[in-house]
Design a protein around this motif. Sequence first.
Motif, short mmCIF file in Angstrom:
data_model
loop_
_atom_site.label_atom_id
_atom_site.label_comp_id
_atom_site.label_asym_id
_atom_site.label_seq_id
_atom_site.Cartn_x
_atom_site.Cartn_y
_atom_site.Cartn_z
N PRO A 60 14.28 -56.78 -34.50
CA PRO A 60 14.96 -55.51 -34.45
C PRO A 60 14.59 -54.81 -33.06
O PRO A 60 13.37 -54.89 -32.74
N ASP A 61 15.29 -53.77 -32.80
CA ASP A 61 14.66 -52.88 -31.54
C ASP A 61 14.33 -51.61 -32.40
O ASP A 61 15.25 -50.82 -32.75
N TRP A 62 12.98 -51.93 -32.76
CA TRP A 62 12.24 -50.61 -33.31
C TRP A 62 12.30 -49.37 -32.62
O TRP A 62 12.19 -48.27 -33.27
N THR A 63 12.51 -49.40 -31.24
CA THR A 63 12.40 -48.30 -30.49
C THR A 63 13.27 -46.95 -30.77
O THR A 63 13.25 -45.82 -30.44
N ARG A 64 14.46 -47.41 -31.67
CA ARG A 64 15.26 -46.58 -31.91
C ARG A 64 14.78 -45.60 -32.88
O ARG A 64 15.56 -44.57 -33.16
N LEU A 65 13.81 -46.05 -33.74
CA LEU A 65 13.15 -45.09 -34.86
C LEU A 65 12.21 -44.25 -34.33
O LEU A 65 11.36 -44.70 -33.53
N PRO A 66 11.79 -43.05 -34.93
CA PRO A 66 10.60 -42.21 -34.61
C PRO A 66 9.36 -43.21 -35.17
O PRO A 66 9.43 -43.95 -35.68
N ALA A 67 8.26 -42.90 -34.43
CA ALA A 67 7.28 -43.65 -34.28
C ALA A 67 6.51 -43.45 -35.83
O ALA A 67 5.99 -44.59 -36.40
N CYS A 83 20.45 -46.34 -52.59
CA CYS A 83 19.47 -47.36 -51.37
C CYS A 83 18.38 -46.38 -51.03
O CYS A 83 18.53 -45.49 -50.69
N ASP A 84 17.12 -47.23 -50.87
CA ASP A 84 15.94 -46.61 -50.38
C ASP A 84 15.75 -47.01 -48.97
O ASP A 84 14.80 -46.83 -48.40
N ALA A 85 16.71 -47.81 -48.27
CA ALA A 85 16.63 -48.45 -47.09
C ALA A 85 17.13 -47.75 -45.77
O ALA A 85 17.56 -48.44 -44.99
N GLY A 86 17.01 -46.40 -45.95
CA GLY A 86 17.38 -45.48 -44.65
C GLY A 86 16.11 -45.16 -44.06
O GLY A 86 15.36 -45.62 -44.11
N SER A 87 16.61 -44.71 -42.88
CA SER A 87 15.72 -44.35 -41.79
C SER A 87 14.68 -43.42 -42.14
O SER A 87 13.51 -43.20 -41.36
N GLY A 88 14.78 -42.57 -43.25
CA GLY A 88 13.88 -41.42 -43.55
C GLY A 88 13.11 -41.79 -44.54
O GLY A 88 12.51 -40.82 -45.27
N GLU A 89 12.84 -43.15 -44.86
CA GLU A 89 12.05 -43.92 -45.92
C GLU A 89 10.70 -42.98 -45.87
O GLU A 89 10.02 -42.89 -44.73
N LEU A 112 6.18 -52.43 -38.26
CA LEU A 112 5.47 -53.36 -37.36
C LEU A 112 4.29 -53.90 -37.69
O LEU A 112 3.57 -53.52 -38.66
N ARG A 113 3.77 -54.87 -37.12
CA ARG A 113 2.33 -55.79 -37.52
C ARG A 113 1.61 -54.63 -37.05
O ARG A 113 1.54 -53.48 -36.59
N LEU A 114 0.33 -54.65 -37.59
CA LEU A 114 -0.97 -54.08 -37.25
C LEU A 114 -1.13 -53.87 -35.70
O LEU A 114 -0.75 -54.70 -34.83
N PRO A 115 -1.63 -52.71 -35.30
CA PRO A 115 -1.45 -52.09 -33.89
C PRO A 115 -2.04 -53.60 -32.83
O PRO A 115 -1.56 -53.68 -31.78
N ARG A 116 -3.25 -54.26 -33.33
CA ARG A 116 -3.87 -55.09 -32.44
C ARG A 116 -2.91 -56.47 -32.43
O ARG A 116 -3.30 -57.26 -31.52
#
Length: 159
Positions: free
Chosen positions: A63-70, A153-159, A77-81
């Motif tokens: 997915p294009d995760w850049t559309r969501l707030p950090a 549903c709990d699968a919205g962007s504001g989880e 996402l996977r762990l930062p490293r």
Amino acid sequence: MDWATLVMPGLEGLLELRNLHLDPFDPRNRAREMSPLGVLAAPGRRSLVVGDVNSIGVGFPEPDWTRLPAHVQKGRLRLPREGEVSDRDATELLARAGFLDASHHFKQEMTATAAFAEGDVPRRQDVILMSPALAPEPRCLSALLSRSIRRCCDAGSGE
């Protein structure tokens, strides 16, 4: 996690069912929660692992995760490293043990099961995983979304 051992008409032997909702915030916890279930894929065991794994389903495109707030991306996402790619460890651990994603059997691996809020990122995080012994048995699979399901549903962007 909930579990049941069922006797199903037309199915030889017992069916072991695990229903789960994995940690929505930390990929390390999701892997720990899912890993012990690999034993359910042992030869001859008829098992289903179903639920909201908060991890991308096997075979679903990135997915294009850049559309969501950090603060929302962090739990997806996977762990930062490990780079900014989707966490798939929970589903990949069971795939490695032999589980099959039911969506592939029905050619629905691209069907999104989450992200119904405005601006969210479509993804498949609600899965049905079948042990190899159960794989020849399924007959149908549908992803349903209605107004009443959306309210629960709990699968919205504001989880």
